[in-house]
Design a protein around this motif. Structure first.
Motif, mmCIF file in Angstrom:
data_model
loop_
_atom_site.group_PDB
_atom_site.id
_atom_site.type_symbol
_atom_site.label_atom_id
_atom_site.label_comp_id
_atom_site.label_asym_id
_atom_site.label_seq_id
_atom_site.Cartn_x
_atom_site.Cartn_y
_atom_site.Cartn_z
ATOM 1 N N PRO A 26 0.818 -1.228 0.000
ATOM 2 C CA PRO A 26 0.000 0.000 0.000
ATOM 3 C C PRO A 26 0.849 1.276 0.000
ATOM 4 O O PRO A 26 0.440 2.291 -0.560
ATOM 5 C CB PRO A 26 -0.799 -0.115 1.303
ATOM 6 N N SER A 27 2.043 1.227 0.605
ATOM 7 C CA SER A 27 2.870 2.445 0.642
ATOM 8 C C SER A 27 3.458 2.760 -0.722
ATOM 9 O O SER A 27 3.981 3.862 -0.932
ATOM 10 C CB SER A 27 3.990 2.301 1.678
ATOM 11 N N MET A 28 3.388 1.825 -1.658
ATOM 12 C CA MET A 28 3.897 2.062 -3.011
ATOM 13 C C MET A 28 2.838 2.687 -3.913
ATOM 14 O O MET A 28 3.155 3.213 -4.985
ATOM 15 C CB MET A 28 4.356 0.741 -3.651
ATOM 16 N N VAL A 29 1.574 2.641 -3.473
ATOM 17 C CA VAL A 29 0.477 3.128 -4.327
ATOM 18 C C VAL A 29 0.653 4.600 -4.726
ATOM 19 O O VAL A 29 0.424 4.950 -5.891
ATOM 20 C CB VAL A 29 -0.885 2.883 -3.640
ATOM 21 N N PRO A 30 1.057 5.501 -3.808
ATOM 22 C CA PRO A 30 1.207 6.908 -4.229
ATOM 23 C C PRO A 30 2.162 7.081 -5.408
ATOM 24 O O PRO A 30 2.026 8.039 -6.171
ATOM 25 C CB PRO A 30 1.766 7.599 -2.976
ATOM 26 N N PHE A 31 3.115 6.161 -5.583
ATOM 27 C CA PHE A 31 4.104 6.327 -6.648
ATOM 28 C C PHE A 31 3.557 5.997 -8.030
ATOM 29 O O PHE A 31 4.250 6.141 -9.036
ATOM 30 C CB PHE A 31 5.347 5.472 -6.358
ATOM 31 N N THR A 60 8.790 6.360 5.210
ATOM 32 C CA THR A 60 7.726 5.833 6.058
ATOM 33 C C THR A 60 6.344 6.316 5.636
ATOM 34 O O THR A 60 5.352 5.648 5.915
ATOM 35 C CB THR A 60 7.959 6.226 7.534
ATOM 36 N N ASP A 61 6.270 7.492 4.984
ATOM 37 C CA ASP A 61 4.944 7.997 4.616
ATOM 38 C C ASP A 61 5.062 8.957 3.448
ATOM 39 O O ASP A 61 6.059 9.666 3.308
ATOM 40 C CB ASP A 61 4.300 8.702 5.824
ATOM 41 N N VAL A 62 4.036 8.958 2.614
ATOM 42 C CA VAL A 62 3.915 9.909 1.511
ATOM 43 C C VAL A 62 2.537 10.554 1.616
ATOM 44 O O VAL A 62 1.524 9.852 1.699
ATOM 45 C CB VAL A 62 4.055 9.207 0.142
ATOM 46 N N GLN A 63 2.508 11.896 1.660
ATOM 47 C CA GLN A 63 1.209 12.587 1.735
ATOM 48 C C GLN A 63 1.092 13.521 0.539
ATOM 49 O O GLN A 63 1.887 14.450 0.401
ATOM 50 C CB GLN A 63 1.111 13.386 3.026
ATOM 51 N N LYS A 64 0.103 13.275 -0.266
ATOM 52 C CA LYS A 64 -0.107 14.100 -1.456
ATOM 53 C C LYS A 64 -1.164 15.144 -1.130
ATOM 54 O O LYS A 64 -2.291 14.797 -0.767
ATOM 55 C CB LYS A 64 -0.536 13.224 -2.635
ATOM 56 N N LYS A 65 -0.767 16.418 -1.244
ATOM 57 C CA LYS A 65 -1.711 17.506 -0.998
ATOM 58 C C LYS A 65 -1.969 18.218 -2.323
ATOM 59 O O LYS A 65 -1.410 17.845 -3.356
ATOM 60 C CB LYS A 65 -1.147 18.465 0.043
ATOM 61 N N ASP A 66 -2.779 19.276 -2.272
ATOM 62 C CA ASP A 66 -3.164 19.971 -3.515
ATOM 63 C C ASP A 66 -1.947 20.529 -4.250
ATOM 64 O O ASP A 66 -1.851 20.433 -5.464
ATOM 65 C CB ASP A 66 -4.135 21.120 -3.210
ATOM 66 N N ASP A 67 -1.051 21.171 -3.467
ATOM 67 C CA ASP A 67 0.048 21.877 -4.131
ATOM 68 C C ASP A 67 1.425 21.368 -3.733
ATOM 69 O O ASP A 67 2.438 21.975 -4.080
ATOM 70 C CB ASP A 67 -0.045 23.375 -3.835
ATOM 71 N N GLU A 68 1.462 20.278 -2.976
ATOM 72 C CA GLU A 68 2.763 19.748 -2.589
ATOM 73 C C GLU A 68 2.636 18.276 -2.230
ATOM 74 O O GLU A 68 1.539 17.760 -2.003
ATOM 75 C CB GLU A 68 3.333 20.527 -1.396
ATOM 76 N N VAL A 69 3.799 17.629 -2.238
ATOM 77 C CA VAL A 69 3.872 16.235 -1.789
ATOM 78 C C VAL A 69 4.882 16.201 -0.646
ATOM 79 O O VAL A 69 5.988 16.734 -0.775
ATOM 80 C CB VAL A 69 4.344 15.287 -2.913
ATOM 81 N N CYS A 70 4.483 15.606 0.464
ATOM 82 C CA CYS A 70 5.362 15.540 1.637
ATOM 83 C C CYS A 70 5.842 14.095 1.853
ATOM 84 O O CYS A 70 5.055 13.154 1.747
ATOM 85 C CB CYS A 70 4.631 16.032 2.880
#
Lengths: 97, 398
Positions: A26-31, A60-70
């Protein structure tokens, strides 16, 4: 040991060995998002500019926001003298919306 | 002569294990600092380090794997020849220079070679058993094949090739019901899940892609590869060529491993000397070749093999960091963190006590502290030179 027993045993062991990888899936899904992949490359370049050893940074975590990815990492530095306490690193990379 | 050769191999494999500097690749593995490979080999090195925190302890993992590999090659040869011939195979393997040298260093290749040889050995054992009594042989095959896939990224190549070979062999006999093929398929599943969920491996392939991996500039690769093989194997190289006809007497699984061992150097980096470790599989045809020679040429050949092993062993080993680390650490006493610029390998982290930052792309204009200059073209901020020799400078910014 009978062949059938061996096949069942090895099948169970195979599943057990595969579980840690499945839990990471699941942690690979954002990619799958091109913006995230692009931001990841910039994040790694930023880590290098700050002097960190990339191989010691575990994502450990990827957070996709409107104008940035953390991106969050745990940084574990090991040397001949031992291991330093783990540190948390966080980088947010602006993206094109 | 067999006993003498084996004894020489034993002595050379234990000779001065801690002497050479820790190489940057070794440091990667024993510090768990490699994202390029699956974890099994790295965990074994780290386990040894946990028992005794020293380079020698970590390298003993490779030493043990090397000894076990020689034994496994003896057992494998015994399946297709006499005990005497298997003795020649073991003797050749014990003084095989590339395997001997890299089995004394904390590289993954010694472990990889052992796992591959055990995979072949257990496969041949499973093939020779009747279906109703082959359970244990199948379990051992699965274990060896799984281990193969989890030591180095390319480790899956042998189980995959053996699977394709087995499916071809059984194509007229319902291969989907073949337990050996089933074991090989099961053994490949965990790594098939591991690789896509650990993107560091593909990132590393991308980082080194093109110039190192692949077949680009093929002729140059072959020339470089032959140069590497000659430098690391000396007379074992022409002996391997002379012994190629003996491959006819060996099963297809061994021929497949010979091809994989040879080709990985071409495909993954012809200048990487550690790939010669896996070429010890050629001790099988070489041993068969030596066993068929008349007495005098046989004795001379074994003497030349021993001579090659001695010549490779006697080469000067790099010992810079072993002899200079204490001096640098005394100058850095009490310092928490330093920046290193230039070719900063992981071995620098092993030898220096402060935390090392990789300074090549750092903005050093405002850095206030120590800089270790390992050879860089970058202009550095105004500094005081605290130490300088032919390899590096230790600087402190004013």
């Amino acid at each position: 040991m009978q062949t059938r027993t061996t096949i069942i045993l090895c099948s169970l062991l195979t599943v057990m060995l595969g579980i840690p990888s499945l839990l990471r899936a699941p942690s690979m899904v954002p990619f799958t998002d091109a913006n995230v992949r692009g931001a990841a490359m910039e994040a790694m370049a930023q880590l290098r500019r700050e002097g960190w050893w990339l191989v010691n940074a575990d994502l450990t975590d990827v957070q996709k926001k409107d104008d940035e990815v953390c991106f969050d990492w745990i940084y574990r530095y090991r040397s001949g003298s031992g291991a330093l306490p783990p540190r948390t690193l966080r980088l947010c990379i602006p993206t094109q919306s | 002569m067999i006993i003498l050769t084996l004894l020489l191999g034993l002595v050379l494999r234990l000779w001065q294990i801690g002497l050479p500097d820790l190489a940057t690749d070794e440091a990667q593995f024993i510090l768990g600092a490699s994202a390029a490979h699956p974890p099994l080999g790295i965990l074994l090195f780290q386990g040894a380090l946990a028992l005794h925190h020293s380079v020698t302890a970590a390298r003993m993992v490779s030493v043990l794997a090397g000894f076990l590999c020689v034994g496994a090659l003896f057992l494998l040869a015994q399946r297709f020849s006499t005990v005497r011939t298997a003795g020649f195979v073991a003797a050749t393997a014990s003084v095989f220079p590339g395997h001997m040298i890299f089995s004394k260093l904390a590289y993954l290749d010694g472990l990889q070679t052992l796992a591959w040889v055990l995979t072949i050995l257990t496969l041949e054992q499973a093939r020779s058993k009747r279906k109703e009594e082959g359970g244990m042989a199948l379990l051992l095959l699965w274990a060896a094949a799984v281990a193969s896939t989890f030591i180095k990224t390319q480790g899956f190549l042998l189980p995959l090739a053996l699977l394709l070979l087995r499916l071809w062999e059984m194509r007229a006999h319902r291969p989907w019901r073949d337990p050996i093929a089933g074991m090989l398929i099961l053994s490949l599943l965990p790594i098939a899940l591991y690789l896509p969920t650990h993107p560091g491996i593909f990132a590393t392939l991308q980082l080194y892609g093109g110039s190192t991996f692949g077949l680009e500039d093929f002729l140059t690769r072959i020339v470089t590869l032959l140069g590497t093989w000659w430098h690391e194997l000396l007379l074992l190289l022409p002996l391997a060529v002379l012994s190629l006809p003996s491959l006819r007497k060996l099963p297809l699984s061994i021929k497949v491993l010979c091809v994989i061992a040879a080709m990985q150097g071409v495909l993954l980096g012809p200048g990487h000397a550690y790939y010669v470790t896996e070429l010890v599989i050629f001790a099988l045809p070489i041993g068969l070749f030596i066993a068929r020679l008349p007495r005098t040429p046989r004795v001379i050949t074994l003497i030349l093999c021993m001579g090659s092993a001695l010549a490779v062993q006697m080469r000067a080993s790099p010992t810079y960091w072993n002899t200079h680390a204490d001096t640098l650490n005394a100058l850095l006493a009490g310092e928490e963190r330093i920046v290193a610029v230039g070719p900063t390998g992981h071995h620098v982290r092993w030898y220096l006590q402060p935390e090392v930052l990789v300074g090549d792309t750092m903005d050093l204009a405002h850095w206030n502290g120590f800089i270790l200059d390992l050879g860089t073209d970058r202009s550095l901020p105004e500094q005081t030179v605290l130490y300088q020799d032919e390899r590096l400078r230790l600087l402190h910014t004013r």
